[in-house]
Design a protein around this motif. Structure first.
Motif, PDB file in Angstrom:
ATOM      1  N   VAL A 279       0.832  -1.204   0.000  1.00  0.00           N
ATOM      2  CA  VAL A 279       0.000   0.000   0.000  1.00  0.00           C
ATOM      3  C   VAL A 279       0.867   1.255   0.000  1.00  0.00           C
ATOM      4  CG1 VAL A 279      -1.625   1.347   1.376  1.00  0.00           C
ATOM      5  CG2 VAL A 279      -2.007  -1.085   1.042  1.00  0.00           C
ATOM      6  N   THR A 280       1.897   1.271   0.839  1.00  0.00           N
ATOM      7  CA  THR A 280       2.799   2.428   0.886  1.00  0.00           C
ATOM      8  C   THR A 280       3.432   2.675  -0.475  1.00  0.00           C
ATOM      9  OG1 THR A 280       3.302   2.066   3.225  1.00  0.00           O
ATOM     10  CG2 THR A 280       4.852   3.403   1.979  1.00  0.00           C
ATOM     11  N   ASN A 284       2.660   6.053  -2.676  1.00  0.00           N
ATOM     12  CA  ASN A 284       3.755   6.983  -2.953  1.00  0.00           C
ATOM     13  C   ASN A 284       4.059   7.097  -4.438  1.00  0.00           C
ATOM     14  OD1 ASN A 284       4.148   7.684  -0.289  1.00  0.00           O
ATOM     15  ND2 ASN A 284       5.714   6.134   0.081  1.00  0.00           N
ATOM     16  N   ARG A 285       3.937   5.993  -5.154  1.00  0.00           N
ATOM     17  CA  ARG A 285       4.265   6.000  -6.578  1.00  0.00           C
ATOM     18  C   ARG A 285       3.244   6.811  -7.385  1.00  0.00           C
ATOM     19  NH1 ARG A 285       6.624   2.386 -10.261  1.00  0.00           N
ATOM     20  NH2 ARG A 285       6.253   3.095 -12.379  1.00  0.00           N
ATOM     21  N   TYR A 286       1.965   6.623  -7.081  1.00  0.00           N
ATOM     22  CA  TYR A 286       0.925   7.211  -7.925  1.00  0.00           C
ATOM     23  C   TYR A 286       0.169   8.366  -7.271  1.00  0.00           C
ATOM     24  CZ  TYR A 286       1.901   3.131 -10.749  1.00  0.00           C
ATOM     25  OH  TYR A 286       2.542   2.182 -11.521  1.00  0.00           O
ATOM     26  N   VAL A 290      -5.075   4.302  -0.765  1.00  0.00           N
ATOM     27  CA  VAL A 290      -5.656   2.968  -0.927  1.00  0.00           C
ATOM     28  C   VAL A 290      -6.513   2.658   0.296  1.00  0.00           C
ATOM     29  CG1 VAL A 290      -5.191   0.504  -1.178  1.00  0.00           C
ATOM     30  CG2 VAL A 290      -3.721   2.179  -2.325  1.00  0.00           C
ATOM     31  N   ILE A 291      -7.772   2.333   0.062  1.00  0.00           N
ATOM     32  CA  ILE A 291      -8.700   1.949   1.134  1.00  0.00           C
ATOM     33  C   ILE A 291      -9.123   0.502   0.898  1.00  0.00           C
ATOM     34  CG2 ILE A 291     -10.951   2.385   2.192  1.00  0.00           C
ATOM     35  CD1 ILE A 291     -10.638   5.305   1.461  1.00  0.00           C
ATOM     36  N   ASN A 292      -8.874  -0.331   1.885  1.00  0.00           N
ATOM     37  CA  ASN A 292      -9.169  -1.757   1.759  1.00  0.00           C
ATOM     38  C   ASN A 292     -10.545  -2.038   2.355  1.00  0.00           C
ATOM     39  OD1 ASN A 292      -9.182  -4.513   1.548  1.00  0.00           O
ATOM     40  ND2 ASN A 292      -7.182  -4.817   2.503  1.00  0.00           N
ATOM     41  N   GLN A 293     -11.512  -2.343   1.509  1.00  0.00           N
ATOM     42  CA  GLN A 293     -12.854  -2.701   1.948  1.00  0.00           C
ATOM     43  C   GLN A 293     -13.103  -4.204   1.834  1.00  0.00           C
ATOM     44  OE1 GLN A 293     -15.155  -0.115  -0.654  1.00  0.00           O
ATOM     45  NE2 GLN A 293     -15.213   1.499   0.914  1.00  0.00           N
ATOM     46  N   SER A 294     -12.045  -4.967   1.573  1.00  0.00           N
ATOM     47  CA  SER A 294     -12.164  -6.423   1.485  1.00  0.00           C
ATOM     48  C   SER A 294     -11.903  -7.035   2.851  1.00  0.00           C
ATOM     49  CB  SER A 294     -11.167  -6.975   0.467  1.00  0.00           C
ATOM     50  OG  SER A 294      -9.865  -6.996   1.027  1.00  0.00           O
ATOM     51  N   ASN A 295     -12.014  -8.355   2.913  1.00  0.00           N
ATOM     52  CA  ASN A 295     -11.697  -9.051   4.160  1.00  0.00           C
ATOM     53  C   ASN A 295     -10.277  -9.616   4.143  1.00  0.00           C
ATOM     54  OD1 ASN A 295     -11.965 -11.135   2.351  1.00  0.00           O
ATOM     55  ND2 ASN A 295     -13.656 -12.160   3.390  1.00  0.00           N
ATOM     56  N   LYS A 296      -9.469  -9.179   3.170  1.00  0.00           N
ATOM     57  CA  LYS A 296      -8.088  -9.644   3.059  1.00  0.00           C
ATOM     58  C   LYS A 296      -7.152  -8.489   3.398  1.00  0.00           C
ATOM     59  CE  LYS A 296      -9.172 -12.977  -0.598  1.00  0.00           C
ATOM     60  NZ  LYS A 296      -8.861 -13.417  -1.969  1.00  0.00           N
TER      61      LYS A 296
END
Length: 338
Positions: A279-280, A284-286, A290-296
């Motif tokens: 995620v970092t 940083n690149r783009y 990033v928001i994780n709404q999954s269960n992973k």
């Protein structure tokens, strides 16, 4: 990329049981696969293999779109997928040479994006997401500052020590020789002391970890705010990882300096990287969130990217991890695959 997942998806594609979205992904994948610079270990040989697979798929599938009769060529496609999966580890088998780091810019990387403030005798430099900065210190030492980082140093070093603070982020340091004054880089938890040395420090707050990797010379790592006076000495190709939560320090070694400094050359590299590091790197690149709404939320990934845009990177990672995503303005949402 997970080879078993690729085989399962190809089997479903072969049987005509995958969803239209999955079929579209596979079709586009084979169409675009030759342009994936990030996963090709031997361009000439792999291109030839994948061109043959593509030709066979075109000849035997497209005349009958309702039932994808791909079985005669299934293992060829699966073999190509395995080659792709192995290619994710290309960076362990060949160096990131200067031939690949020339004038091509990072995808979506702004030319500038840093702020510089001089106050009370100190210089503070902050790089935004999607930006980097090269710095020359008063003593001739140089610093490459990665995106999403903050660095602080005095306008003039004193007569006994050259002290620099990496308050957040990642930086590559080349310390100019000066036997009379030690060169020290401090993070919130560690002090790294060097003379005539090149080393990399990664200390993003969101990762709860500080990593110091020595490229050349010799450094001493001391744990700050500790009664035990814990210290370690690193030799070239050694690194320490300090867990900011457990307050523990582990020394390991790495095979090639390029594995540590690839970000300086414009590569986005993940080597068995945990989710937070991925995620970092993407943020940083783009220049996105990033928001994780999954269960992973706990998984690792290995792969590298150079000139791919954000959507291409997300396509590859999400296929490997059975996730889906949407991009809205400057935010990426990760969701469970439907």
């Amino acid at each position: 990329m997970d080879t078993e997942q690729i085989k399962i998806l190809l089997e479903r594609y072969n049987q005509g049981s995958c969803s239209p979205e999955e079929a579209d992904i596979i079709d586009k994948w084979f169409e675009q696969i030759n342009s994936r610079q990030s996963v090709i270990a031997d361009d000439r040989i792999l291109d030839q293999q994948l061109d043959e697979v593509k030709l066979r798929i075109q000849e035997h599938i497209r005349p009958a779109p309702q039932v994808r009769n791909m079985r005669p060529w299934y293992w060829s496609a699966a073999a190509a997928a395995v080659v792709l999966a192995a290619g994710a580890f290309w960076f362990s088998n060949r160096p990131l040479s200067a031939d690949h780091t020339g004038s091509q810019p990072l995808a979506q990387l702004p030319a500038t994006g840093s702020t510089r403030i001089v106050k009370d005798g100190f210089v503070e430099i902050t790089t935004a997401k999607g930006a980097r900065e090269n710095i020359t210190l008063p003593d001739g030492s140089t610093i490459a500052l990665n995106a999403g980082s903050r660095l602080r140093y005095p306008v003039d070093f004193d007569s006994t020590e050259r002290s620099v603070q990496l308050q957040e982020g990642e930086a590559y340091f080349v310390a100019a020789p000066d036997p009379a004054r030690r060169f020290v880089v401090r993070t919130s938890d560690l002090a790294t002391t060097a003379l005539g040395t090149a080393f990399n420090i990664r200390a993003y707050d969101s990762e709860n970890k500080v990593t110091v990797a020595l490229i050349s010379g010799k450094v001493k790592i001391e744990q700050l705010n500790s009664k035990s006076n814990t210290a370690m000495v690193l030799l070239p190709s050694e690194q320490i990882s300090f867990d900011c939560l457990q307050l523990s320090m582990i020394k390991t070694s790495f095979g090639k300096p390029d594995e540590v400094t690839a970000w300086k050359q414009g590569y986005l590299v993940f080597k068995d990287a945990p989710y937070k590091e991925i995620v970092t790197g993407i943020e940083n690149r783009y220049g996105v969130t990033v928001i994780n709404q999954s269960n992973k939320t706990a998984w690792n990934y290995t792969g590298s990217f150079k000139n791919e845009n954000l959507a291409e990177v997300m396509d590859i990672i999400c296929i490997a991890k059975s996730l889906s995503y949407t991009i809205k303005k400057d935010t990426v949402y990760l969701v469970n695959q439907k």
